[in-house]
Design an enzyme around this catalytic site. Sequence first.
Site, PDB file in Angstrom:
ATOM      1  CB  SER A 138       4.449  -8.000   8.074  1.00  0.00           C
ATOM      2  OG  SER A 138       5.153  -8.705   7.078  1.00  0.00           O
ATOM      3  CE1 TYR A 151       2.931  -3.584   4.440  1.00  0.00           C
ATOM      4  CE2 TYR A 151       4.712  -5.187   4.567  1.00  0.00           C
ATOM      5  CZ  TYR A 151       3.414  -4.817   4.839  1.00  0.00           C
ATOM      6  OH  TYR A 151       2.592  -5.684   5.514  1.00  0.00           O
ATOM      7  CE  LYS A 155       2.714  -3.871   8.064  1.00  0.00           C
ATOM      8  NZ  LYS A 155       1.481  -3.745   8.859  1.00  0.00           N
TER       9      LYS A 155
END
Length: 334
Positions: A138, A151, A155
């Site tokens: 991402s 999150y 990542k």
Amino acid sequence: MSQVVAITGASGGIGRAAVREFARRGADVALIARGTVGLENAAAEAREQGVRAIAIPTDVADADQVEAAVERIESELGPIDVWVNVAFTSVFAKFDDISPDEFRRVTEVSYLGYVYATMAVLKRMRERDRGTIVQVGSALAYRGIPLQSAYCGAKHAIQGFHESLRTELLHERSNIHVTMVQMPALNTPQFSWVLSRLPKHAQPVPPIYQPEVAARAIAYAADHPKRREYWVGSTTALTLIANAVAPGLLDRYLARTGFSSQQTGELSDEDQQPNLWEPADGAGGRDFGAHGAFDGKSRNQSSQQWVAHHYPQAAAVAAVGLAGAAALALGRRR
């Protein structure tokens, strides 16, 4: 012999779209996710394309379950050619509102799930000295934003893990390739099943792309895995460039806009069942499919993606355009 592709997080969102894309291309697919409803339906969709498909309910946060899944795939479908790590979970909340257990769970699924899966498939690929692993990342692998600390941390961890593993494989002159695909905001069902403590309904930060854009990028990366990473969407490219050039300025911009841009104008659904601990499509659950609730706001194409996948042609067109402009300017001066 058909290509064998395994995809985690295959019951919905990016993973579901990737299953369809690889099946459309004629690959046999192994589908991995915790739930059963979406997983079985996704496998049925793949079989309609005339390929073999097996659904394997698995919690990627459990290394033993992942090892067993890989063993079953290789025994039933054959050697895995491409492994795609997609599975994740998250919590939409300020850092202070996330419990230690919740943060740990996000990390175990969204980061360690990638690690465990890579460990399990890599040792088999090493025996053959071939194979490709695609890590779905991402823009948030480089750029943290508010309300997604767990999150973003996962990542970022995947990014570091990917780079470390890639350099080791290069050192060994291995024929196994790892690549990473950095995604933009996508219209996936996660915003209907993620654990959220926001006052308004969570949404991806516009502009939003459909999951098929992501699926095409994953398939392209699997076909061209020597490149270390791919950026998908103009917003991903702009975000990563801005973060490299002026990260402090971006901090302040996100502090001003990052809270409102991740919420719709509608109140959060108090009955929403989060998938942090249990799959959203567990026994008796619904099949969420690949798309989320933002079809009307989402883009089916990315011009940036086309350029990234056709950069020699794009460079040639740009060169011709520049040459033409230069000739025109020279003619005017004469």
